[in-house]
Design a protein around this motif. Structure first.
Motif, PDB file in Angstrom:
ATOM      1  N   GLN A 169       0.691  -1.080   0.050  1.00 50.69           N
ATOM      2  CA  GLN A 169       0.005  -0.058   0.081  1.00 50.69           C
ATOM      3  C   GLN A 169       1.000   1.227   0.076  1.00 50.69           C
ATOM      4  OE1 GLN A 169      -2.533  -0.961   3.453  1.00 50.69           O
ATOM      5  NE2 GLN A 169      -4.242  -1.276   2.227  1.00 50.69           N
ATOM      6  N   GLU A 170       0.335   2.430  -0.669  1.00 51.13           N
ATOM      7  CA  GLU A 170       1.094   3.606  -0.706  1.00 51.13           C
ATOM      8  C   GLU A 170      -0.076   4.793  -0.652  1.00 51.13           C
ATOM      9  OE1 GLU A 170       3.720   3.917  -4.102  1.00 51.13           O
ATOM     10  OE2 GLU A 170       5.165   2.653  -3.260  1.00 51.13           O
ATOM     11  N   ARG A 171       0.499   5.808  -0.366  1.00 54.83           N
ATOM     12  CA  ARG A 171      -0.262   7.171  -0.464  1.00 54.83           C
ATOM     13  C   ARG A 171      -0.260   7.707  -1.764  1.00 54.83           C
ATOM     14  NH1 ARG A 171      -2.852   8.913   3.647  1.00 54.83           N
ATOM     15  NH2 ARG A 171      -3.185  11.425   4.254  1.00 54.83           N
ATOM     16  N   VAL A 172      -1.288   8.228  -2.395  1.00 56.33           N
ATOM     17  CA  VAL A 172      -1.452   8.931  -3.601  1.00 56.33           C
ATOM     18  C   VAL A 172      -2.488   9.735  -3.568  1.00 56.33           C
ATOM     19  CG1 VAL A 172      -1.661   8.465  -6.134  1.00 56.33           C
ATOM     20  CG2 VAL A 172      -0.478   6.751  -5.031  1.00 56.33           C
ATOM     21  N   ALA A 173      -2.051  11.201  -3.899  1.00 60.35           N
ATOM     22  CA  ALA A 173      -3.257  12.152  -3.914  1.00 60.35           C
ATOM     23  C   ALA A 173      -3.712  12.463  -2.412  1.00 60.35           C
ATOM     24  CB  ALA A 173      -4.162  11.966  -4.964  1.00 60.35           C
ATOM     25  N   ASP A 174      -3.000  12.102  -1.411  1.00 57.42           N
ATOM     26  CA  ASP A 174      -3.473  12.133  -0.138  1.00 57.42           C
ATOM     27  C   ASP A 174      -4.481  11.058   0.289  1.00 57.42           C
ATOM     28  OD1 ASP A 174      -3.254  13.289   2.423  1.00 57.42           O
ATOM     29  OD2 ASP A 174      -5.072  14.630   2.150  1.00 57.42           O
TER      30      ASP A 174
END
Length: 331
Positions: free
Chosen positions: A137-142
């Motif tokens: 999992q990663e953070r994209v566009a908050d």
């Protein structure tokens, strides 16, 4: 081993074997679940956002406005930097507006989609040419996103990586990956308002000028069967690719050409066929980033194979066309 009787050991071993045997199925079902959610989210959610498209060191920034209601899907894509241009979609109908009148060829409805609409069952079936798996999992566009890895099973297509928003499955980032794991291009949201209220005025164009319109999909589908029977060149192509559209047109000099579009559901390439002077020209491959072009003249025709696919793909198809041209010349 105290506490584990021989019978218990057999039970545990069999249980572990069954669990291991079931893992690929469970993994595929999980990927299927995520891709199903993505396909629905991309089309059915209302959203307004800003994306960056990075390719060959160049960056394009785009604004996308998308609404889905009882009247169908409406979408407007506006370039924020570079040459001004807009793409408008109403259902299957796609229009491009270029104030400068720059030439553009819309090869198919695929051209009007910034975010891919994937045929999930075809990509995950037993004959799939891709291997898919869940990543981290990663953070994209908050927003928190689940990663999906897509790896090709042969040399005739690129891989991809998808970042899907956890709650809705919305596609937040898409990256095209080559066989060495290098990222060839990327489309990524930098901001996204999911569930936004989209007014009619936001979906109307601001630009005026040269417009080009792609054929309505339903019309293309109706004429496809008849057109497919009349194509003059249908080469053998790498496994997994299918002929999905054909057409005819005229170039700038008025010369007629024939167009065939092939796709495996994720990757696609086109073949253009036009008349040429007699005489042969050896096949040649040119590249423009992830796009490869194979050109060959044989049998009184010029063939151009072009697509966002590895060079092996256009060479494979080009060699088949060159061979068929030689056979026609001998006849």
């Amino acid at each position: 081993m105290r506490g584990l009787t021989p019978r218990r050991l057999v039970e545990v071993t069999l249980g572990m074997a069954l669990l291991a045997a079931g893992l690929p199925v469970l993994a595929e079902e999980s990927v299927h679940h995520w891709l199903d959610r993505m396909s629905r989210a991309v089309e059915t959610l209302d959203y307004r956002g800003t994306l960056v498209h990075v390719r060959e060191g160049e960056v394009d920034t785009l604004k996308i406005i998308h609404r889905s209601d009882e009247e169908g899907v409406r979408e407007r894509i506006i370039s924020i930097d570079g040459a001004p241009r807009e793409i408008l979609r109403r259902g299957d109908n796609v229009r491009c507006i270029f104030p400068g009148g720059e030439p553009l060829m819309l090869e198919s409805q695929l051209s009007g989609r910034l975010l891919p609409a994937l045929p999930v069952n075809r990509l995950l079936g037993p004959d799939s040419t891709y291997l898919m798996s869940l990543g981290g999992q990663e953070r994209v566009a908050d927003m928190s996103a689940q990663i999906i890895h897509i790896q090709p099973r042969d040399a005739y297509r690129y891989g991809a990586r998808l970042w899907l928003e956890e709650k809705t499955g919305m596609l937040l980032r898409y990256a095209l990956i080559d066989h060495d794991g290098r990222q060839l291009q990327q489309v990524s949201f930098t901001s996204l308002d999911l569930g936004a209220s989209i007014s009619d005025s936001e979906l109307e164009p601001e630009l005026s000028g040269e417009q080009m319109e792609a054929p309505v999909a339903s019309e293309a589908l109706r004429s496809f069967s008849a057109a497919a029977r009349n194509v003059s060149s249908a080469p053998r192509v790498p496994r997994g690719y299918r002929l999905i559209n054909t057409g005819r047109g005229q170039g700038e000099a008025g010369a007629e050409f024939e167009h065939l579009l092939y796709s495996d559901g994720l990757s696609s390439f086109s073949i253009y066929v036009e008349s040429a002077e007699s005489g042969a020209m050896a096949g040649r491959v040119d590249s423009m980033g992830p796009v490869h072009v194979y050109t060959v003249r044989t049998g009184g025709r010029l063939f151009t194979v072009v697509g966002e696919v590895p060079s092996a793909t256009v060479e494979f198809v080009g060699r088949q066309l060159r061979r068929s041209g030689r056979q026609r010349t001998r006849q």
